[in-house]
Design an enzyme around this catalytic site. Sequence first.
Site, mmCIF file in Angstrom:
data_model
loop_
_atom_site.group_PDB
_atom_site.id
_atom_site.type_symbol
_atom_site.label_atom_id
_atom_site.label_comp_id
_atom_site.label_asym_id
_atom_site.label_seq_id
_atom_site.Cartn_x
_atom_site.Cartn_y
_atom_site.Cartn_z
ATOM 1 N N CYS A 159 -1.124 3.420 11.095
ATOM 2 C CA CYS A 159 -0.950 4.684 11.829
ATOM 3 C C CYS A 159 -2.151 4.878 12.744
ATOM 4 C CB CYS A 159 -0.756 5.864 10.872
ATOM 5 S SG CYS A 159 -2.046 6.066 9.636
ATOM 6 N N CYS A 174 0.882 -1.173 0.000
ATOM 7 C CA CYS A 174 0.000 0.000 0.000
ATOM 8 C C CYS A 174 0.914 1.215 0.000
ATOM 9 C CB CYS A 174 -0.924 0.004 1.215
ATOM 10 S SG CYS A 174 -1.893 -1.513 1.402
ATOM 11 N N ALA A 175 1.508 1.515 -1.146
ATOM 12 C CA ALA A 175 2.771 2.252 -1.184
ATOM 13 C C ALA A 175 2.663 3.772 -1.151
ATOM 14 C CB ALA A 175 3.564 1.836 -2.428
ATOM 15 N N ASP A 223 1.344 -1.506 4.855
ATOM 16 C CA ASP A 223 1.013 -0.265 5.566
ATOM 17 C C ASP A 223 -0.492 -0.085 5.374
ATOM 18 O OD1 ASP A 223 0.983 2.139 6.833
ATOM 19 O OD2 ASP A 223 2.248 3.196 5.390
ATOM 20 N N GLY A 238 6.993 7.032 0.673
ATOM 21 C CA GLY A 238 8.051 7.328 1.620
ATOM 22 C C GLY A 238 8.772 6.093 2.124
ATOM 23 N N LYS A 239 8.021 5.055 2.457
ATOM 24 C CA LYS A 239 8.640 3.846 2.995
ATOM 25 C C LYS A 239 9.364 3.073 1.896
ATOM 26 C CE LYS A 239 5.242 3.505 6.736
ATOM 27 N NZ LYS A 239 4.433 4.683 6.348
ATOM 28 N N ASP A 249 -4.805 -3.629 -6.984
ATOM 29 C CA ASP A 249 -5.330 -3.937 -5.657
ATOM 30 C C ASP A 249 -4.428 -4.994 -5.039
ATOM 31 O OD1 ASP A 249 -6.729 -4.622 -3.404
ATOM 32 O OD2 ASP A 249 -8.641 -4.964 -4.416
#
Length: 438
Positions: A378, A258-259, A325, A263-264, A306
């Site tokens: 998060c 889930c990019a 994420d 950032g990651k 997806d």
Amino acid sequence: MAKPAAPDTRALAAHALAEIALRGASSREVLARLTPQLPDARDRGLLHALVQAGARSWLRYDIALDRMLDKPLRRKEPTIHALLALGLVQLDVLELPAYAAVAATVQAARSLGRPRMAGLVNAVLRRWQREGDALRAQLDADDVSRWAQPAWLIDAVRRDWPRDAERVLAAANREAPLTLRVNRRHGTRDAYLDRLRESEIAAHAHPELDDAVVLANSTDVTRLPGFADGDVAVQDGAAQLTADLLDLADGQRVLDACAAPGGKTCHALERHRLDMLAVELDAGRVPRIRENLQRLGLDAHVLQADAAQPDAWWDGTPFDRILIDAPCSASGVLRRRPDVRLHRRATDIAALNAIQRQLLDALWPLLAPGGRLLYVTCSLLRAENETIVAPFLAAHADAEALPIALPMGQAAGPGWQILPGDADLDGLYYAALGKRRA
């Protein structure tokens, strides 16, 4: 020919806040659209400060205005209602000089084409100056207006983190520091700190994070030394921990499921030479991943798809590392994304839980034996974290929880929770799952 005058910053902020608080718009999208209208960097900084503080404090000052006005304005005059809230924010949160804040806010009413409302704006702000102590005491007597957070979320924090609830609720109302990630491929953190000092920009290295630089004051990041050349990126320190917890090594095949905004993905590539696949469902956010990769001088395969439907895109080659994420309530990042508290509902959690479970179930078969899957949210809600991971572990005999011990935060079921404000970081949850070899 004279240049057209720039918009009134406070008037523009009132438009933005009305969109966010009363029409459900995203603060990021609204600010991205309106900020370019202001040519001066100081005005752009003020716009961001007003809108972010206004959204963060809306549930407090919206209630305050109901108590101060004979007739509510939010339906008939939504922008003036937002402007009044911003006036209170300037006096009470940003602590701008009272005379300047009141005068500029009254002028903003005129700039909005509402000159007849200028007197009301002046009267409300003057009353706050006179009666502020009593009005604050009234607001502090109610949980929603005290914490400027919805009742369902306050109740969830108290249920899930009874010993930490007060500090967690308070942390969500503080401005987040501007934290940078130094691109290791371009230089060291110490060298970048030297460049900031030469530019008279106050900053320090985060003591617990290898690549993080924390600025003393917010600024226009595009004007930072080396930003355009990809020497640094903006990323909260809690998110930077992901690269450590993935336990990466050169040559690994890695999936970021889930990019966006990337950032990651970028941090992992700054650390190691990887065969990286970044998958993102939202087609509108895919270009941002590519832009970040290009600016930072990195390379990854980016795919709009997806992640929970790997039959449509997976080539059958297992991954050594998988990062999920997961979409979540964002309850751990309210200080950085204050509009979430206005838009998220308790009823959203069940739908998010379904997505979280689906991602874990769909992507686990793609992990190579001996590999590691890192589940991240998060969120600070147990319903999205250990309540998701623990049943998954119980249902998969080949899965085991790998130990996590960070210098901040605390163990939470099979994972680790950083609460908002821990080491001045955002609130994130991590669970590292290892796949046993046959």
